[in-house]
Design a protein around this motif. Sequence first.
Motif, PDB file in Angstrom:
ATOM      1  N   SER A   7      36.992  49.380  94.385  1.00  0.00           N
ATOM      2  CA  SER A   7      36.304  48.569  95.383  1.00  0.00           C
ATOM      3  C   SER A   7      36.171  47.098  95.018  1.00  0.00           C
ATOM      4  O   SER A   7      36.309  46.716  93.861  1.00  0.00           O
ATOM      5  CB  SER A   7      34.901  49.152  95.592  1.00  0.00           C
ATOM      6  OG  SER A   7      34.328  48.591  96.741  1.00  0.00           O
ATOM      7  N   ASP A   8      35.871  46.314  96.057  1.00  0.00           N
ATOM      8  CA  ASP A   8      35.477  44.917  95.872  1.00  0.00           C
ATOM      9  C   ASP A   8      36.432  44.125  94.967  1.00  0.00           C
ATOM     10  O   ASP A   8      36.031  43.609  93.921  1.00  0.00           O
ATOM     11  CB  ASP A   8      34.026  44.837  95.367  1.00  0.00           C
ATOM     12  CG  ASP A   8      33.021  45.333  96.401  1.00  0.00           C
ATOM     13  OD1 ASP A   8      32.947  46.568  96.608  1.00  0.00           O
ATOM     14  OD2 ASP A   8      32.333  44.503  97.014  1.00  0.00           O
ATOM     15  N   PHE A   9      37.685  44.021  95.423  1.00  0.00           N
ATOM     16  CA  PHE A   9      38.680  43.236  94.663  1.00  0.00           C
ATOM     17  C   PHE A   9      38.415  41.735  94.813  1.00  0.00           C
ATOM     18  O   PHE A   9      38.770  40.947  93.964  1.00  0.00           O
ATOM     19  CB  PHE A   9      40.099  43.492  95.172  1.00  0.00           C
ATOM     20  CG  PHE A   9      40.542  44.930  95.138  1.00  0.00           C
ATOM     21  CD1 PHE A   9      39.943  45.843  94.285  1.00  0.00           C
ATOM     22  CD2 PHE A   9      41.586  45.364  95.957  1.00  0.00           C
ATOM     23  CE1 PHE A   9      40.373  47.176  94.256  1.00  0.00           C
ATOM     24  CE2 PHE A   9      42.021  46.674  95.931  1.00  0.00           C
ATOM     25  CZ  PHE A   9      41.404  47.583  95.093  1.00  0.00           C
ATOM     26  N   HIS A  10      37.893  41.375  95.975  1.00  0.00           N
ATOM     27  CA  HIS A  10      37.607  39.967  96.282  1.00  0.00           C
ATOM     28  C   HIS A  10      38.816  39.057  96.079  1.00  0.00           C
ATOM     29  O   HIS A  10      38.715  37.991  95.460  1.00  0.00           O
ATOM     30  CB  HIS A  10      36.382  39.470  95.501  1.00  0.00           C
ATOM     31  CG  HIS A  10      35.112  40.018  96.074  1.00  0.00           C
ATOM     32  ND1 HIS A  10      34.398  39.365  97.040  1.00  0.00           N
ATOM     33  CD2 HIS A  10      34.480  41.190  95.861  1.00  0.00           C
ATOM     34  CE1 HIS A  10      33.363  40.129  97.393  1.00  0.00           C
ATOM     35  NE2 HIS A  10      33.388  41.229  96.696  1.00  0.00           N
ATOM     36  N   LEU A  11      39.949  39.466  96.633  1.00  0.00           N
ATOM     37  CA  LEU A  11      41.153  38.633  96.546  1.00  0.00           C
ATOM     38  C   LEU A  11      40.867  37.276  97.183  1.00  0.00           C
ATOM     39  O   LEU A  11      40.298  37.200  98.270  1.00  0.00           O
ATOM     40  CB  LEU A  11      42.328  39.305  97.273  1.00  0.00           C
ATOM     41  CG  LEU A  11      42.796  40.633  96.682  1.00  0.00           C
ATOM     42  CD1 LEU A  11      43.911  41.220  97.553  1.00  0.00           C
ATOM     43  CD2 LEU A  11      43.280  40.469  95.248  1.00  0.00           C
ATOM     44  N   GLY A  42      35.851  48.676 100.841  1.00  0.00           N
ATOM     45  CA  GLY A  42      35.514  47.332 101.321  1.00  0.00           C
ATOM     46  C   GLY A  42      35.629  46.178 100.340  1.00  0.00           C
ATOM     47  O   GLY A  42      35.746  46.353  99.140  1.00  0.00           O
ATOM     48  N   ASP A  43      35.595  44.976 100.947  1.00  0.00           N
ATOM     49  CA  ASP A  43      35.740  43.719 100.193  1.00  0.00           C
ATOM     50  C   ASP A  43      37.038  43.655  99.378  1.00  0.00           C
ATOM     51  O   ASP A  43      37.037  43.245  98.212  1.00  0.00           O
ATOM     52  CB  ASP A  43      34.519  43.443  99.298  1.00  0.00           C
ATOM     53  CG  ASP A  43      33.309  42.926 100.069  1.00  0.00           C
ATOM     54  OD1 ASP A  43      33.387  42.836 101.315  1.00  0.00           O
ATOM     55  OD2 ASP A  43      32.296  42.612  99.428  1.00  0.00           O
ATOM     56  N   ILE A  44      38.140  44.033 100.012  1.00  0.00           N
ATOM     57  CA  ILE A  44      39.447  43.799  99.395  1.00  0.00           C
ATOM     58  C   ILE A  44      39.621  42.287  99.280  1.00  0.00           C
ATOM     59  O   ILE A  44      40.079  41.760  98.280  1.00  0.00           O
ATOM     60  CB  ILE A  44      40.578  44.398 100.269  1.00  0.00           C
ATOM     61  CG1 ILE A  44      40.526  45.922 100.231  1.00  0.00           C
ATOM     62  CG2 ILE A  44      41.953  43.869  99.820  1.00  0.00           C
ATOM     63  CD1 ILE A  44      41.523  46.612 101.160  1.00  0.00           C
ATOM     64  N   THR A  95      31.422  43.632 103.646  1.00  0.00           N
ATOM     65  CA  THR A  95      30.610  42.528 104.168  1.00  0.00           C
ATOM     66  C   THR A  95      31.367  41.201 104.185  1.00  0.00           C
ATOM     67  O   THR A  95      31.189  40.393 105.082  1.00  0.00           O
ATOM     68  CB  THR A  95      29.355  42.307 103.286  1.00  0.00           C
ATOM     69  OG1 THR A  95      29.638  42.773 101.981  1.00  0.00           O
ATOM     70  CG2 THR A  95      28.158  43.006 103.844  1.00  0.00           C
ATOM     71  N   HIS A  96      32.207  40.991 103.189  1.00  0.00           N
ATOM     72  CA  HIS A  96      32.923  39.717 103.126  1.00  0.00           C
ATOM     73  C   HIS A  96      33.989  39.602 104.196  1.00  0.00           C
ATOM     74  O   HIS A  96      34.414  38.509 104.542  1.00  0.00           O
ATOM     75  CB  HIS A  96      33.545  39.519 101.739  1.00  0.00           C
ATOM     76  CG  HIS A  96      32.554  39.030 100.738  1.00  0.00           C
ATOM     77  ND1 HIS A  96      32.577  37.751 100.239  1.00  0.00           N
ATOM     78  CD2 HIS A  96      31.485  39.635 100.176  1.00  0.00           C
ATOM     79  CE1 HIS A  96      31.569  37.600  99.395  1.00  0.00           C
ATOM     80  NE2 HIS A  96      30.892  38.734  99.339  1.00  0.00           N
ATOM     81  N   GLU A  97      34.451  40.730 104.698  1.00  0.00           N
ATOM     82  CA  GLU A  97      35.510  40.707 105.713  1.00  0.00           C
ATOM     83  C   GLU A  97      34.965  40.845 107.121  1.00  0.00           C
ATOM     84  O   GLU A  97      35.716  40.729 108.086  1.00  0.00           O
ATOM     85  CB  GLU A  97      36.494  41.867 105.442  1.00  0.00           C
ATOM     86  CG  GLU A  97      37.300  41.668 104.177  1.00  0.00           C
ATOM     87  CD  GLU A  97      37.353  42.911 103.322  1.00  0.00           C
ATOM     88  OE1 GLU A  97      36.468  43.771 103.454  1.00  0.00           O
ATOM     89  OE2 GLU A  97      38.278  43.009 102.506  1.00  0.00           O
ATOM     90  N   GLY A 197      30.884  50.747  98.577  1.00  0.00           N
ATOM     91  CA  GLY A 197      31.258  49.525  97.861  1.00  0.00           C
ATOM     92  C   GLY A 197      30.039  48.621  97.783  1.00  0.00           C
ATOM     93  O   GLY A 197      28.919  49.105  97.652  1.00  0.00           O
ATOM     94  N   HIS A 198      30.254  47.324  97.878  1.00  0.00           N
ATOM     95  CA  HIS A 198      29.174  46.347  98.041  1.00  0.00           C
ATOM     96  C   HIS A 198      28.469  45.951  96.753  1.00  0.00           C
ATOM     97  O   HIS A 198      28.278  44.774  96.483  1.00  0.00           O
ATOM     98  CB  HIS A 198      28.175  46.862  99.069  1.00  0.00           C
ATOM     99  CG  HIS A 198      27.278  45.792  99.617  1.00  0.00           C
ATOM    100  ND1 HIS A 198      27.742  44.540  99.959  1.00  0.00           N
ATOM    101  CD2 HIS A 198      25.943  45.783  99.876  1.00  0.00           C
ATOM    102  CE1 HIS A 198      26.731  43.824 100.412  1.00  0.00           C
ATOM    103  NE2 HIS A 198      25.634  44.535 100.372  1.00  0.00           N
ATOM    104  N   ILE A 199      28.017  46.938  95.974  1.00  0.00           N
ATOM    105  CA  ILE A 199      27.297  46.596  94.754  1.00  0.00           C
ATOM    106  C   ILE A 199      28.325  46.380  93.645  1.00  0.00           C
ATOM    107  O   ILE A 199      29.245  47.184  93.480  1.00  0.00           O
ATOM    108  CB  ILE A 199      26.278  47.706  94.415  1.00  0.00           C
ATOM    109  CG1 ILE A 199      25.200  47.692  95.507  1.00  0.00           C
ATOM    110  CG2 ILE A 199      25.680  47.494  93.037  1.00  0.00           C
ATOM    111  CD1 ILE A 199      24.187  48.772  95.398  1.00  0.00           C
ATOM    112  N   HIS A 200      28.202  45.265  92.919  1.00  0.00           N
ATOM    113  CA  HIS A 200      29.284  44.884  92.009  1.00  0.00           C
ATOM    114  C   HIS A 200      29.198  45.482  90.604  1.00  0.00           C
ATOM    115  O   HIS A 200      30.099  45.320  89.792  1.00  0.00           O
ATOM    116  CB  HIS A 200      29.420  43.357  91.970  1.00  0.00           C
ATOM    117  CG  HIS A 200      30.121  42.821  93.186  1.00  0.00           C
ATOM    118  ND1 HIS A 200      30.620  41.552  93.280  1.00  0.00           N
ATOM    119  CD2 HIS A 200      30.401  43.427  94.363  1.00  0.00           C
ATOM    120  CE1 HIS A 200      31.180  41.392  94.460  1.00  0.00           C
ATOM    121  NE2 HIS A 200      31.051  42.508  95.150  1.00  0.00           N
ATOM    122  N   GLY A 201      28.092  46.128  90.300  1.00  0.00           N
ATOM    123  CA  GLY A 201      28.018  46.894  89.059  1.00  0.00           C
ATOM    124  C   GLY A 201      28.142  48.353  89.446  1.00  0.00           C
ATOM    125  O   GLY A 201      27.786  48.732  90.563  1.00  0.00           O
TER     126      GLY A 201
END
Length: 399
Positions: A7-11, A42-44, A95-97, A197-201
């Motif tokens: 999850s959450d690659f944040h490309l 989420g948050d690819i 959320t970012h998308e 997803g969403h939570i980064h830890g």
Amino acid sequence: MRIAILSDFHLGYGRFRDDAFRQAEEALSKAASMADVMIIPGDIFDSRAPEPDVIAEAINLFRNLSRREWKAKTIEFSGEGQPYTSVPIIAIPGTHERRAKDAADPVDILGLAGLLVDISNATAIIESEGEKLAVRGIGGIADERFRQVVCEINPVPVKGMFNVFVFHESLYELLPFNEDFMRLEELPQGFDLYVCGHIHGRVEATVHGKKLLIPGSTVLTQLKEGEQEAKGFYVYDTKSMSYEYVRINSRRFVMQKIDVGKFGSGEVVSAVEAGIESMIGGANDRPVIRVVIEGNIPRGSSVEMDLNDMARRYEGRAVVEVSKSGITEDAVRSVYTRERVAFEKMSVKDYGIGIFLEKIKESGTDTGRISPVELLDILSSEQSKDKAVAKALEELLES
Ligand SMILES: [Mn+2]
């Protein structure tokens, strides 16, 4: 079946853009060699409107992946949209998308290109050697509307197979920031595995007696205490109902608090330097180092200037951030008497949404058929302020 949960690659994430790409690539290729199915909650992407270069990066990642020989296949699909591939790579937007309703988000683009199966509001059924897996997704919903949407949709598991529920929202038990957040016990019942997803830890919890797995992001974003653990992903086995966390080669992040109160002003800088040196160690990995200064440093003093200059001095050896969070966090806390744990885990964007919602509530504004979060989406959808306000007014007056 073995399910990889990443999850959450944040490309496209500006600060560590190369890390975001490289670490997503490693996670995906490692996961593909270990699992039959991939679920990405989420948050690819880091943004709802990524630059063409970032979309190209994502296409490169997923094209290579979708060309592999996948034994498992997506064989059925029900709900909004349709699958344009049978590869067992399943995703939702985060959320970012998220974009205003009916607008195409960047995960839609990957789905339309046949690089993955987008289950924003759909169920995909995957089959491998006679075993079937149903993956139900809900994506692109604002945190405070999630509970209502889940209630309306009422997702039910598919009989006779292993069922996974996939979402990307804040949960009250993990982020006790807003009373409207979904509680764990309110998640739909009857699923065998819950993926968020969403939570980064990373987080492992129990929902209705089953596992909820949140793998955390594959890239460092918030520089918070909980992010010091190496990044990675989960692999869950449907047969044994067991799972493991697989680490990737993520950039090392270390954080140290230094109380400057016990040093004379002549010793502060060398104490901070000694702290940084100890965190770099003998390693050659250019770690991210965050030093949190506790205690007072006179404003405008040469000590303060030396500390402000620290990042530049370590360039090439480490990414150094010196913050005086004792002061800023105190200030924030005095304004918002939230539980500190919630603030620590929350992204700046979510925090901003929280403030916006509070203001709307305070002013007693009725936003009609659009929710306050949708209103914020509209307001932030345009580059120009005038255009954004005009668009928002149009929606408000219509409703
Ligand atoms: Mn994220």
